[in-house]
Design an enzyme around this catalytic site. Structure first.
Site, PDB file in Angstrom:
ATOM      1  N   HIS A  78     -13.850  -0.824 -47.370  1.00  0.00           N
ATOM      2  CA  HIS A  78     -12.797   0.203 -47.487  1.00  0.00           C
ATOM      3  C   HIS A  78     -11.414  -0.354 -47.157  1.00  0.00           C
ATOM      4  CE1 HIS A  78     -13.606   0.869 -43.054  1.00  0.00           C
ATOM      5  NE2 HIS A  78     -12.284   0.974 -43.065  1.00  0.00           N
ATOM      6  N   ASP A 115     -20.380  -1.358 -46.807  1.00  0.00           N
ATOM      7  CA  ASP A 115     -18.972  -1.364 -46.430  1.00  0.00           C
ATOM      8  C   ASP A 115     -18.524  -2.756 -45.990  1.00  0.00           C
ATOM      9  OD1 ASP A 115     -16.423  -0.372 -46.073  1.00  0.00           O
ATOM     10  OD2 ASP A 115     -16.804   0.396 -44.048  1.00  0.00           O
ATOM     11  N   SER A 198     -10.720  -1.891 -38.556  1.00  0.00           N
ATOM     12  CA  SER A 198     -11.793  -1.961 -39.544  1.00  0.00           C
ATOM     13  C   SER A 198     -11.918  -3.378 -40.103  1.00  0.00           C
ATOM     14  CB  SER A 198     -11.516  -0.998 -40.699  1.00  0.00           C
ATOM     15  OG  SER A 198     -11.607   0.325 -40.251  1.00  0.00           O
TER      16      SER A 198
END
Length: 516
Positions: A78, A115, A198
């Site tokens: 992402h 992811d 992230s």
């Protein structure tokens, strides 16, 4: 990537940047040893994605990542989703934690289910981060590294600050257990994380990756906050599918101070055992020599007594012969009397000679009858090819393989026919300062014990530059019998040692035996 990324970043207004950053996921870490975490942080990067259409910024992404190879970065899928939405209009920027440059990257593999994404970059070599594949106990300390957006928003003066190298932010917590999210194995932890983390690593106390921070559950009304990291097993599966090799270690994390102490104790014990063995061998040799001398004296005494008995027998026989000659003379057998009496005289003379030349009881053993000590191994002698296996209780493994290694020890400290070592007492040392990798290796071999060790220091770019300048003064480039050249090598290596930290990050100790 420099000019293009700068142009894209400058196209962002401060308000647009704040809004875009507020929409991104993050994650952060827990408690660990500062030196190991700092070493790993040099392989952590900021990942910036900017989408532009008609010279207008239409999207901005910001996250973290880490190097699994000198030119390959892992991050969350992402974080680079703009590359999927705008495949022809996105710049992917990789901003290292050190140096003065940022670099352009390219997404080469992506797995939206897990992811995870893999980015390739050119122009630099990043320190590689190792993956820990062993078990992690609940409650174990963990650390997250990354670039949280809330810190950036509070400290950044302009959008350009996002492409300036900065060290990542660390956060500490504990591992809380494994869970499944949409069929993907994740690690639950209490390290504080925020948007922007992230794709950053979740680490064990030795600085090895156990997961990839991906999301967090925000605490509300007194609830605790938890972070979620894609598990190491999912990361390994993703990298294998992408045909990307990566360093992996399953050895539990241990303290370098404990290992240094244990190794020092082991060396002291080995030295004490060697001294005890020498004393025992000397005592046994002395006893064996005394026994040999006693036996020799007993044999000499028996031989002396036998010879003296022979002299007595000869004397008695001579006396009897003379007496017999006298009897023959009485019987008027003069001729026979003369021969018998003469024979008796000869026997008496022989008896005297035997008695006077009898051996003594003092004996001397030749020096090679009893070996007094084991032959010592010359430190300059060649030993040939040897197989070396890791000694776990004396080693601290962070990122290296623990497979056996083969060495070929030649004369006068020549390793494998090409690398010259320098004398260090009875041992031999060589310090390797590579041209690109940010790891210095201090190698040592002890011919007497067959112990080979490799102490590895994970250093900053500035430290490596300093050491490379010292290394450039080393004139010995290959094996040489020249003692002066080896002395110069030892001097330069001593200068390098003064620039190294007190303790290495990794220490591998091998026990070597003759091959075959």
């Amino acid at each position: 990537m420099g000019n293009l990324l700068n142009k894209c970043v400058r196209g962002l207004s401060a308000m647009a940047l704040a809004v875009l950053l507020a929409t991104m996921l993050v994650a952060l870490p827990d408690q660990a040893r500062a030196d190991d975490i700092s070493a790993t942080s040099r392989g952590v990067v900021r990942v910036v994605t900017i989408a532009m259409v008609d010279d207008q910024v239409v999207g901005f992404g910001h996250g973290s990542g880490f190097a699994v190879a000198p030119n390959r970065i892992v991050t969350n899928a992402h974080v680079v989703e703009l590359a999927k939405r705008y495949p022809d209009n996105v710049v992917v920027g990789i901003v290292p934690s050190e140096g003065s440059k940022s670099y352009e990257g390219k997404v080469i593999a992506i797995d939206t289910v897990r992811d995870l994404a893999l980015i390739e970059l050119t122009g630099t070599h990043l320190p590689t981060v190792a993956l820990y594949t062993g078990p992690v106990e609940e409650g174990a300390a963990v650390t997250a590294l990354g670039y949280p957006g809330n810190v950036d928003l509070a400290t950044a003066q302009s959008a350009v600050d996002y492409i300036h190298p900065l060290s990542p932010i660390r956060s500490e917590g504990v591992f809380s257990g494994r869970r499944a999210m949409s069929g993907v194995d994740v690690l639950l932890h209490t390290a504080n994380i925020a948007r922007g983390n992230s794709g950053g690593p979740l680490l064990d106390p030795c600085g090895r990756v156990i997961g990839v921070n991906s999301a967090f559950a925000r605490g509300e009304e007194g609830d605790s906050s938890f972070g979620f990291a894609i598990a190491d097993s999912e990361l390994a599966t993703f990298l294998r599918a992408a045909k990307q090799s990566f360093p992996a270690v399953g050895t539990p994390c241990t303290s370098i101070l404990d290992r240094v102490k244990q190794d020092s104790d082991a060396e002291a014990q080995a030295a004490a055992e060697a001294d005890a063995a020498k004393r025992d061998a000397a005592a046994k040799a002395t006893l064996a020599r005394e026994v040999a001398l006693t036996k020799a004296r007993d044999a000499a005494e028996r031989n002396r007594e036998n010879i003296m008995a022979l002299a007595a027998v000869l004397l008695v026989a001579g006396a009897l012969a003379i007496g017999g000659g006298g009897l023959l003379e009485v019987r008027r057998k003069r001729r026979e009397a003369i021969w018998v009496a003469a024979g008796g005289g000869v026997l008496i003379v022989a008896s005297a000679i035997v008695f006077l030349t009898r051996p003594g009881i003092e004996v001397t053993l030749p020096p090679d009858v009893v070996q007094t000590a084991a032959p010592t191994i010359s430190s300059t002698a060649p030993l040939g090819k040897m197989i070396c296996t890791v000694v776990p209780e004396r080693s601290r493994v962070v990122s290296s393989s623990v497979d056996p290694v083969t060495i070929d020890w030649g004369a006068a400290g020549c390793m494998n026919g090409k690398t010259q070592y320098a004398e260090n007492g009875s041992k031999w040392d060589r310090i390797l300062v590579p041209g690109e990798e940010q790891t210095v290796s201090v190698l040592q071999f002890d011919p007497a014990t067959g112990i080979y060790s490799n102490q590895r220091y994970f250093l900053t770019a500035a430290q490596m530059d300093t050491l490379r300048k010292i290394r450039s003064q080393v004139t010995v480039k290959a094996c040489t019998p020249d003692e002066a050249g080896r002395a110069n090598l030892a001097t330069q290596q001593a200068a390098i040692r003064t620039q190294l930290p007190p303790y290495p990050n990794e220490k591998l100790v091998y026990s070597c035996k003759a091959a075959g």
